[in-house]
Motif scaffolding. Sequence first.
Motif, PDB file in Angstrom:
ATOM      1  N   ILE A  45       0.840  -1.193   0.000  1.00  0.00           N
ATOM      2  CA  ILE A  45       0.000   0.000   0.000  1.00  0.00           C
ATOM      3  C   ILE A  45       0.877   1.246   0.000  1.00  0.00           C
ATOM      4  O   ILE A  45       1.764   1.406   0.842  1.00  0.00           O
ATOM      5  CB  ILE A  45      -0.935   0.017   1.230  1.00  0.00           C
ATOM      6  CG1 ILE A  45      -1.750  -1.286   1.282  1.00  0.00           C
ATOM      7  CG2 ILE A  45      -1.848   1.230   1.195  1.00  0.00           C
ATOM      8  CD1 ILE A  45      -2.609  -1.565   0.082  1.00  0.00           C
ATOM      9  N   GLY A  46       0.619   2.136  -0.946  1.00  0.00           N
ATOM     10  CA  GLY A  46       1.406   3.354  -1.051  1.00  0.00           C
ATOM     11  C   GLY A  46       0.920   4.444  -0.122  1.00  0.00           C
ATOM     12  O   GLY A  46      -0.153   4.349   0.492  1.00  0.00           O
ATOM     13  N   ALA A  47       1.699   5.498  -0.006  1.00  0.00           N
ATOM     14  CA  ALA A  47       1.321   6.665   0.792  1.00  0.00           C
ATOM     15  C   ALA A  47       0.091   7.329   0.185  1.00  0.00           C
ATOM     16  O   ALA A  47      -0.035   7.398  -1.038  1.00  0.00           O
ATOM     17  CB  ALA A  47       2.471   7.658   0.857  1.00  0.00           C
ATOM     18  N   THR A  48      -0.808   7.803   1.043  1.00  0.00           N
ATOM     19  CA  THR A  48      -1.977   8.541   0.534  1.00  0.00           C
ATOM     20  C   THR A  48      -1.624  10.025   0.493  1.00  0.00           C
ATOM     21  O   THR A  48      -2.261  10.861   1.118  1.00  0.00           O
ATOM     22  CB  THR A  48      -3.218   8.290   1.412  1.00  0.00           C
ATOM     23  OG1 THR A  48      -2.878   8.491   2.781  1.00  0.00           O
ATOM     24  CG2 THR A  48      -3.741   6.884   1.217  1.00  0.00           C
ATOM     25  N   ALA A  49      -0.598  10.337  -0.253  1.00  0.00           N
ATOM     26  CA  ALA A  49      -0.042  11.688  -0.347  1.00  0.00           C
ATOM     27  C   ALA A  49       0.540  11.852  -1.735  1.00  0.00           C
ATOM     28  O   ALA A  49       0.725  10.870  -2.458  1.00  0.00           O
ATOM     29  CB  ALA A  49       1.038  11.874   0.722  1.00  0.00           C
ATOM     30  N   PRO A  50       0.845  13.068  -2.148  1.00  0.00           N
ATOM     31  CA  PRO A  50       1.521  13.246  -3.431  1.00  0.00           C
ATOM     32  C   PRO A  50       2.873  12.534  -3.449  1.00  0.00           C
ATOM     33  O   PRO A  50       3.443  12.248  -2.381  1.00  0.00           O
ATOM     34  CB  PRO A  50       1.695  14.773  -3.507  1.00  0.00           C
ATOM     35  CG  PRO A  50       0.646  15.328  -2.603  1.00  0.00           C
ATOM     36  CD  PRO A  50       0.516  14.342  -1.483  1.00  0.00           C
ATOM     37  N   PRO A  51       3.417  12.241  -4.628  1.00  0.00           N
ATOM     38  CA  PRO A  51       4.723  11.588  -4.696  1.00  0.00           C
ATOM     39  C   PRO A  51       5.826  12.518  -4.204  1.00  0.00           C
ATOM     40  O   PRO A  51       5.864  13.695  -4.557  1.00  0.00           O
ATOM     41  CB  PRO A  51       4.882  11.264  -6.178  1.00  0.00           C
ATOM     42  CG  PRO A  51       4.015  12.251  -6.884  1.00  0.00           C
ATOM     43  CD  PRO A  51       2.856  12.503  -5.968  1.00  0.00           C
ATOM     44  N   GLU A 298      -4.866  19.784  -1.247  1.00  0.00           N
ATOM     45  CA  GLU A 298      -4.251  19.887  -2.574  1.00  0.00           C
ATOM     46  C   GLU A 298      -5.284  19.834  -3.696  1.00  0.00           C
ATOM     47  O   GLU A 298      -5.063  20.408  -4.770  1.00  0.00           O
ATOM     48  CB  GLU A 298      -3.249  18.742  -2.788  1.00  0.00           C
ATOM     49  CG  GLU A 298      -1.989  18.819  -1.937  1.00  0.00           C
ATOM     50  CD  GLU A 298      -2.139  18.118  -0.591  1.00  0.00           C
ATOM     51  OE1 GLU A 298      -1.112  17.937   0.089  1.00  0.00           O
ATOM     52  OE2 GLU A 298      -3.276  17.747  -0.223  1.00  0.00           O
ATOM     53  N   LEU A 299      -6.411  19.156  -3.475  1.00  0.00           N
ATOM     54  CA  LEU A 299      -7.277  18.809  -4.600  1.00  0.00           C
ATOM     55  C   LEU A 299      -8.673  19.398  -4.596  1.00  0.00           C
ATOM     56  O   LEU A 299      -9.277  19.548  -5.669  1.00  0.00           O
ATOM     57  CB  LEU A 299      -7.398  17.274  -4.685  1.00  0.00           C
ATOM     58  CG  LEU A 299      -6.115  16.515  -4.992  1.00  0.00           C
ATOM     59  CD1 LEU A 299      -6.357  15.011  -4.886  1.00  0.00           C
ATOM     60  CD2 LEU A 299      -5.587  16.868  -6.374  1.00  0.00           C
ATOM     61  N   ALA A 300      -9.232  19.725  -3.461  1.00  0.00           N
ATOM     62  CA  ALA A 300     -10.654  20.086  -3.402  1.00  0.00           C
ATOM     63  C   ALA A 300     -10.988  21.265  -4.316  1.00  0.00           C
ATOM     64  O   ALA A 300     -11.942  21.211  -5.112  1.00  0.00           O
ATOM     65  CB  ALA A 300     -11.071  20.384  -1.967  1.00  0.00           C
ATOM     66  N   ALA A 301     -10.225  22.337  -4.214  1.00  0.00           N
ATOM     67  CA  ALA A 301     -10.518  23.521  -5.023  1.00  0.00           C
ATOM     68  C   ALA A 301     -10.333  23.228  -6.508  1.00  0.00           C
ATOM     69  O   ALA A 301     -11.156  23.633  -7.349  1.00  0.00           O
ATOM     70  CB  ALA A 301      -9.629  24.682  -4.594  1.00  0.00           C
ATOM     71  N   LYS A 302      -9.272  22.523  -6.876  1.00  0.00           N
ATOM     72  CA  LYS A 302      -9.045  22.176  -8.283  1.00  0.00           C
ATOM     73  C   LYS A 302     -10.207  21.341  -8.814  1.00  0.00           C
ATOM     74  O   LYS A 302     -10.676  21.544  -9.941  1.00  0.00           O
ATOM     75  CB  LYS A 302      -7.734  21.394  -8.431  1.00  0.00           C
ATOM     76  CG  LYS A 302      -6.476  22.202  -8.179  1.00  0.00           C
ATOM     77  CD  LYS A 302      -5.258  21.305  -8.325  1.00  0.00           C
ATOM     78  CE  LYS A 302      -3.978  22.053  -8.003  1.00  0.00           C
ATOM     79  NZ  LYS A 302      -2.783  21.177  -8.080  1.00  0.00           N
ATOM     80  N   ASN A 303     -10.650  20.375  -8.002  1.00  0.00           N
ATOM     81  CA  ASN A 303     -11.768  19.528  -8.430  1.00  0.00           C
ATOM     82  C   ASN A 303     -13.007  20.361  -8.724  1.00  0.00           C
ATOM     83  O   ASN A 303     -13.689  20.151  -9.729  1.00  0.00           O
ATOM     84  CB  ASN A 303     -12.088  18.504  -7.340  1.00  0.00           C
ATOM     85  CG  ASN A 303     -11.064  17.387  -7.258  1.00  0.00           C
ATOM     86  OD1 ASN A 303     -10.152  17.295  -8.064  1.00  0.00           O
ATOM     87  ND2 ASN A 303     -11.223  16.525  -6.264  1.00  0.00           N
ATOM     88  N   ALA A 304     -13.291  21.313  -7.827  1.00  0.00           N
ATOM     89  CA  ALA A 304     -14.482  22.143  -8.006  1.00  0.00           C
ATOM     90  C   ALA A 304     -14.401  22.958  -9.296  1.00  0.00           C
ATOM     91  O   ALA A 304     -15.377  23.059 -10.047  1.00  0.00           O
ATOM     92  CB  ALA A 304     -14.647  23.060  -6.795  1.00  0.00           C
ATOM     93  N   GLY A 305     -13.244  23.528  -9.558  1.00  0.00           N
ATOM     94  CA  GLY A 305     -13.081  24.324 -10.768  1.00  0.00           C
ATOM     95  C   GLY A 305     -13.251  23.500 -12.022  1.00  0.00           C
ATOM     96  O   GLY A 305     -13.893  23.935 -12.998  1.00  0.00           O
ATOM     97  N   ARG A 306     -12.699  22.308 -12.032  1.00  0.00           N
ATOM     98  CA  ARG A 306     -12.796  21.475 -13.225  1.00  0.00           C
ATOM     99  C   ARG A 306     -14.227  20.978 -13.453  1.00  0.00           C
ATOM    100  O   ARG A 306     -14.681  20.882 -14.596  1.00  0.00           O
ATOM    101  CB  ARG A 306     -11.808  20.311 -13.125  1.00  0.00           C
ATOM    102  CG  ARG A 306     -10.386  20.806 -13.408  1.00  0.00           C
ATOM    103  CD  ARG A 306      -9.335  19.761 -13.305  1.00  0.00           C
ATOM    104  NE  ARG A 306      -8.046  20.340 -13.688  1.00  0.00           N
ATOM    105  CZ  ARG A 306      -6.885  19.935 -13.209  1.00  0.00           C
ATOM    106  NH1 ARG A 306      -6.832  18.953 -12.343  1.00  0.00           N
ATOM    107  NH2 ARG A 306      -5.762  20.523 -13.603  1.00  0.00           N
TER     108      ARG A 306
END
Length: 314
Positions: A45-51, A298-306
């Motif tokens: 299982i990988g990290a639940t974070a950016p690389p 990191e992602l919530a705002a980007k997701n909303a915009g897209r």
Amino acid sequence: MNRIVLIVAALALPAWASEDIADQYPQSVLYSKPVEYIPGVFSAIGATAPPTYENSGHNNNLSFIVTGEGVVVVNGGAAYTLAEALHREIQAVTDQPVKLVFNENGQGHAMLGNGYWSQIGVPIIAHADAAAEFEEYGPQILEQMKKYNQDKAEGTYLAGPTETFDDEYVVEMGEFRIEARYLGPAHSPGDISIWLPNQNLVIAGDMAFHERMLPIFQDTYTADWLETWDNAFESLGAAYVIPGHGHPTNMDQVRRYTRDYLIFLRSRIQEHMDAGGDLAEAYYVDQSPYAHLDTFEELAAKNAGRVYEQMEFE
């Protein structure tokens, strides 16, 4: 309730996932040691974070199936060194050779380790769209990986899949029937899931998320993803789910944080549009029910915009 169900249920708890958890397997470039979740099916299982350099780019799940007649690997890994480290772990649990590698999509952490597997003569299978994606963006993906992984990128070179398919690729090996399925548009081009019907387990890939917020890319069409979920993924009826990121869990958990999140965000954006809101304001729609997920910041705002940009033209 049997032991397997208890293990999977325990691993589904959100407390296991955090961007603040340090490398769980410091003697290896792998972020965590592979664990056998049901007989014959292992996942690191990988990290639940950016690389990052600290997690070596191991921020997705690297799985393998010990069939009795050979090993099938799911995901090439984000670097040559990760693929090599995963192979060492495989050799520690079985003397069966690796006979096949599946790339779950065309992203770096699925394909950049392909060079290692190719070098030792293992066939590599991916969806045709994922192969095309990697062929087009591979050089850019490799350079991005080299920037964060530095010396850990050593030996990595671009190697695409050796074979592609469009709908389904089925392998009968040992005690397993392994069905690599393209269920339809989802997170990124050529996303596939590995369905093990006899074990009632799906290695879902990026079809399904739960411990970290799912990312919506420029070419992620949320309406299509929802259609694929409802028409194909849900109907598998899997008892066990190994997602693309995060610990093994069940359909209820991934439904809550994938399908339900997409419906939630689209509803919020629709309300915003109906009230005359513009793109600049769309980034700030309330997503607080999902704020506990890793990568939310990191992602919530980007997701909303897209999603706003997509729904303008639906």
